[in-house]
Design an enzyme around this catalytic site. Structure first.
Site, PDB file in Angstrom:
ATOM      1  N   ASP A 167     -27.930  -5.868  -3.047  1.00  0.00           N
ATOM      2  CA  ASP A 167     -29.073  -6.912  -2.422  1.00  0.00           C
ATOM      3  C   ASP A 167     -28.587  -7.949  -1.329  1.00  0.00           C
ATOM      4  OD1 ASP A 167     -27.539  -8.343  -4.135  1.00  0.00           O
ATOM      5  OD2 ASP A 167     -29.042  -8.675  -5.813  1.00  0.00           O
ATOM      6  N   ASN A 198     -32.411 -14.349 -16.298  1.00  0.00           N
ATOM      7  CA  ASN A 198     -33.769 -14.028 -16.667  1.00  0.00           C
ATOM      8  C   ASN A 198     -33.786 -12.358 -16.964  1.00  0.00           C
ATOM      9  OD1 ASN A 198     -33.221 -13.020 -14.059  1.00  0.00           O
ATOM     10  ND2 ASN A 198     -35.181 -14.208 -13.132  1.00  0.00           N
ATOM     11  N   HIS A 223     -32.806 -10.017 -14.425  1.00  0.00           N
ATOM     12  CA  HIS A 223     -32.837  -9.486 -13.284  1.00  0.00           C
ATOM     13  C   HIS A 223     -31.683  -8.498 -13.162  1.00  0.00           C
ATOM     14  CE1 HIS A 223     -31.147 -12.759 -10.500  1.00  0.00           C
ATOM     15  NE2 HIS A 223     -30.085 -12.018 -11.130  1.00  0.00           N
ATOM     16  N   GLU A 263     -36.865  -8.950 -10.084  1.00  0.00           N
ATOM     17  CA  GLU A 263     -37.147 -10.274 -11.069  1.00  0.00           C
ATOM     18  C   GLU A 263     -37.961  -9.664 -12.031  1.00  0.00           C
ATOM     19  OE1 GLU A 263     -35.251 -12.606 -10.794  1.00  0.00           O
ATOM     20  OE2 GLU A 263     -35.528 -13.757  -8.796  1.00  0.00           O
TER      21      GLU A 263
END
Ligand code: PGA
Length: 242
Positions: free
Chosen positions: A67, A136, A138, A143
């Protein structure tokens, strides 16, 4: 998912570097998926050392990063492009044209994402993918959401990710709110995956990914459906596992 609980970050770096090295010994022209973040820094240091000592040869290796923020200048010291050259690529004998990172400077993100998928496919797919995990859940910037995307795409970052990443910026307001990321399908198509998890703050998410449930609320839980995943974690991250 196979899990290896390590004494500390140094041991995680040793073992993950040995796994990457084995892949390169088996196939000189391996295609390696790479991640940014604090977690793989030890691995990258170790790979740099191995290359410097003549124990590892990256001259045939092709890499694809997960990313990149969007938009961002490659020269910005917060870009993942900058991070990768600083932490790894400047320390190994990789050919510049064999390094691929989603282009945070592109004019047309949709076109960039299609081209990125095509480049991975024409390299023959990813042999081994390195992953971290967000608090979280991801992976890359996939996400938690009701639906997850298959292919490389432009995405918004959640407030929790913006908060977690603000430590690299002078203020939370400076963190980009969007990113280009490999999709869940891009990641799941990798032939093997190494996930690195360290620290007490990752213990709760680690417990979730080993709970036997697959949910888009925890994108990393999908790795349970992949046939060849090794999770390397330190004792702090493993603290809540039975
Ligand atoms: P970290 O980031 O290694 O800096 O914790 C991991 C991630 O957000 O994927």
């Amino acid at each position: 998912m196979k899990k290896i609980i390590c004494k500390n970050e140094a041991e995680i770096a040793e073992i993950s570097a040995a796994m990457i090295a084995e892949q390169i010994f088996i196939k000189r022209e391996s295609v390696i998926g790479l991640a940014t973040g604090s977690t793989p820094e030890g691995l990258y240091r170790k790979l740099g050392e191995m290359c410097k000592n003549g124990d590892l040869d990256f001259s045939g290796v092709r890499t694809f990063n997960l990313d990149e923020y969007y938009p961002i200048k490659k020269s910005s010291d917060q870009s993942y492009d900058y991070f990768m050259w600083d932490r790894l690529f400047s320390h190994i004998n990789i050919e510049r044209e064999n390094v691929h990172i989603p282009n945070g400077e592109c004019a047309d993100p949709a076109e960039e994402c299609i081209a990125y998928e095509q480049k991975i496919a024409s390299a023959g797919g990813i042999d081994i993918q390195v992953l971290g995990i967000g608090v979280n859940g991801h992976i890359g910037f996939n996400e938690p959401e009701a639906e997850l995307k298959m292919d490389t795409h432009l995405t918004g970052l959640t407030p929790s990710t913006i908060e977690a990443n603000s430590r690299f910026f002078s203020s939370v307001g400076e963190v980009p709110t969007k990113a280009l990321t490999m999709g869940m399908g891009t990641i799941m198509k990798a032939r093997s995956i190494i996930m690195l998890i360290t620290g007490e703050h990752k213990a709760a998410i680690t417990e979730k990914i080993f709970s036997g449930v697959v949910t888009t609320d925890v994108p990393a839980s999908f790795l349970n459906l992949h046939p060849n995943v090794t999770v390397l974690l330190d004792e702090a991250a493993a603290a809540k596992l039975k």
